[in-house]
Design an enzyme around this catalytic site. Structure first.
Site, PDB file in Angstrom:
ATOM      1  N   ASP A 272       0.761  -1.137  -0.126  1.00  0.00           N
ATOM      2  CA  ASP A 272       0.039  -0.139   0.034  1.00  0.00           C
ATOM      3  C   ASP A 272       0.926   1.361  -0.030  1.00  0.00           C
ATOM      4  O   ASP A 272       1.960   1.477   0.172  1.00  0.00           O
ATOM      5  CB  ASP A 272      -0.975   0.209   1.080  1.00  0.00           C
ATOM      6  CG  ASP A 272      -0.391  -0.406   2.598  1.00  0.00           C
ATOM      7  OD1 ASP A 272       1.207  -0.422   2.564  1.00  0.00           O
ATOM      8  OD2 ASP A 272      -0.930  -1.000   3.592  1.00  0.00           O
TER       9      ASP A 272
ATOM     10  N   HIS B 172      -7.261  -4.961  10.084  1.00  0.00           N
ATOM     11  CA  HIS B 172      -7.032  -4.542   8.668  1.00  0.00           C
ATOM     12  C   HIS B 172      -5.823  -5.164   8.280  1.00  0.00           C
ATOM     13  O   HIS B 172      -4.869  -5.467   8.942  1.00  0.00           O
ATOM     14  CB  HIS B 172      -7.195  -3.064   8.561  1.00  0.00           C
ATOM     15  CG  HIS B 172      -5.958  -2.263   8.789  1.00  0.00           C
ATOM     16  ND1 HIS B 172      -6.003  -1.098   9.378  1.00  0.00           N
ATOM     17  CD2 HIS B 172      -4.652  -2.450   8.573  1.00  0.00           C
ATOM     18  CE1 HIS B 172      -4.868  -0.529   9.755  1.00  0.00           C
ATOM     19  NE2 HIS B 172      -4.110  -1.212   9.423  1.00  0.00           N
TER      20      HIS B 172
ATOM     21  N   ASN C 155      -7.749  -3.105  14.160  1.00  0.00           N
ATOM     22  CA  ASN C 155      -9.208  -3.485  13.692  1.00  0.00           C
ATOM     23  C   ASN C 155      -9.392  -4.594  12.614  1.00  0.00           C
ATOM     24  O   ASN C 155     -10.211  -4.904  12.150  1.00  0.00           O
ATOM     25  CB  ASN C 155      -9.947  -2.090  13.364  1.00  0.00           C
ATOM     26  CG  ASN C 155      -9.266  -1.681  12.047  1.00  0.00           C
ATOM     27  OD1 ASN C 155      -8.158  -2.369  11.694  1.00  0.00           O
ATOM     28  ND2 ASN C 155      -9.742  -0.502  11.309  1.00  0.00           N
TER      29      ASN C 155
ATOM     30  N   GLU D 138      -9.665  -1.741   5.202  1.00  0.00           N
ATOM     31  CA  GLU D 138     -10.536  -1.607   6.422  1.00  0.00           C
ATOM     32  C   GLU D 138     -11.571  -2.406   6.575  1.00  0.00           C
ATOM     33  O   GLU D 138     -12.205  -3.279   5.305  1.00  0.00           O
ATOM     34  CB  GLU D 138     -10.874  -0.108   6.259  1.00  0.00           C
ATOM     35  CG  GLU D 138      -9.664   0.685   6.512  1.00  0.00           C
ATOM     36  CD  GLU D 138      -8.691   0.911   7.830  1.00  0.00           C
ATOM     37  OE1 GLU D 138      -9.041   0.023   8.580  1.00  0.00           O
ATOM     38  OE2 GLU D 138      -8.182   1.877   7.952  1.00  0.00           O
TER      39      GLU D 138
HETATM   40  C1  GLP Z   1      -0.694   0.067   8.559  1.00  0.00           C
HETATM   41  C2  GLP Z   1       0.003  -0.603   7.475  1.00  0.00           C
HETATM   42  C3  GLP Z   1      -0.241  -2.081   7.413  1.00  0.00           C
HETATM   43  C4  GLP Z   1       0.246  -2.595   8.937  1.00  0.00           C
HETATM   44  C5  GLP Z   1      -0.624  -1.980  10.021  1.00  0.00           C
HETATM   45  C6  GLP Z   1      -0.072  -2.483  11.440  1.00  0.00           C
HETATM   46  O1  GLP Z   1      -1.548   0.936   8.655  1.00  0.00           O
HETATM   47  N1  GLP Z   1      -1.031  -0.275   6.303  1.00  0.00           N
HETATM   48  O2  GLP Z   1      -0.143  -2.766   6.416  1.00  0.00           O
HETATM   49  O3  GLP Z   1       0.294  -3.966   8.951  1.00  0.00           O
HETATM   50  O4  GLP Z   1      -0.992  -0.696   9.920  1.00  0.00           O
HETATM   51  O5  GLP Z   1       0.764  -1.429  11.733  1.00  0.00           O
HETATM   52  P1  GLP Z   1       2.150  -1.876  12.732  1.00  0.00           P
HETATM   53  O6  GLP Z   1       2.996  -2.866  12.302  1.00  0.00           O
HETATM   54  O7  GLP Z   1       2.817  -0.478  12.938  1.00  0.00           O
HETATM   55  O8  GLP Z   1       1.422  -2.133  14.148  1.00  0.00           O
END
Ligand code: GLP
Length: 250
Positions: free
Chosen positions: A67, A138, A136, A143
């Site tokens: 992304d 995702h 959440n 989402e």
């Molecule tokens: C972000 C990314 C995801 C990631 C998630 C968790 O929004 N788009 O790809 O897995 O949040 O982030 P973190 O690893 O900092 O907890």
């Protein structure tokens, strides 16, 4: 889904790196699906260390990121392109032309989604897809409510996601409202999926994911239950609300 409980963030990163390195060695022209966020940083550090010490080559590897924020210039320190450069690409020998990340600055975003899907679907699929998970549920920026048949698309970020990601920005207002993300169907095309989960903040979502049979678009990560080759590498804190006996997916 196979759930592998590891002690902590360090062990999670180290095991994940061994899986990736093994793949790169056995298939030097493999396709790696990469993620951003705090979770994979330790894995990337291990890959860099191994590259420096053992010279594992990424010369023929292709990478595909999940992304990117809409409107974010690749040179902007908060862009995922910049994140990947800083945390991995600048330190290993993956050729620039093998790196694929959606372009959040594209004038025609729908066309950019289509272009990215064409790139993704060229030749064989992704060999290993690294994933993190939002609190959440995702995956990528898919989402809750995202269709399981979605391909690369534009999403409006949930406020909880913007707040969670605000730690990388100066102020919440700077966090983009939209992102471009590989869809759930695009993610599920990978031959193997490695979901990395660490920390107490992920305990609730892991409980929801692992102790129920729920396969529901309201919990995007539950789509992974439909895939044949998923390994969840989760640490003790992330699994602290999941009693082993209640693990529905092993
Ligand atoms: C972000 C990314 C995801 C990631 C998630 C968790 O929004 N788009 O790809 O897995 O949040 O982030 P973190 O690893 O900092 O907890």
């Amino acid at each position: 889904m196979k759930v592998l409980e590891v002690k902590d963030y360090h062990e999670m990163s180290s095991i994940a790196s061994r899986i990736i390195i093994e793949k790169v060695k056995s298939k030097p022209d493999c396709k790696l699906g990469l993620a951003t966020g705090g979770t994979p940083i330790g894995l990337y550090k291990e890959l860099i260390q191994d590259y420096r010490k053992n010279g594992t080559s990424y010369d023929h590897v292709c990478t595909y990121n999940l992304d990117e924020y809409v409107g974010m210039d690749p040179e902007d320190p908060n862009s995922y392109r910049y994140f990947m450069e800083k945390n991995l690409f600048a330190h290993i020998n993956v050729p620039e032309s093998h790196i694929h990340i959606p372009d959040g600055t594209a004038e025609f975003l729908e066309a950019e989604c289509e272009r990215y899907d064409v790139e993704l679907n060229r030749g064989e699929g992704v060999d290993i897809q690294i994933l993190g998970i939002g609190s959440n549920g995702h995956i990528g920026f898919n989402e809750p409510g995202t269709s399981f048949s979605s391909h690369t698309h534009i999403v409006k970020l949930a406020e909880t996601t913007r707040k969670a990601n605000a730690r990388f920005f100066q102020r919440l207002e700077e966090v983009p409202t939209h992102a471009i993300t590989m869809g759930i169907a695009s993610i599920l095309k990978a031959k193997q999926i490695l979901l990395l989960v660490s920390g107490i903040k992920k305990a609730e979502v892991m409980k929801r994911l692992l102790t129920t049979n729920e396969i529901d678009e309201q919990l995007p990560a539950s789509a992974l239950k439909k895939h044949q080759n998923v390994t969840i590498l989760a640490d003790e804190n992330a699994l602290s609300l999941v009693k082993k006996a209640h693990l529905k997916y092993k």
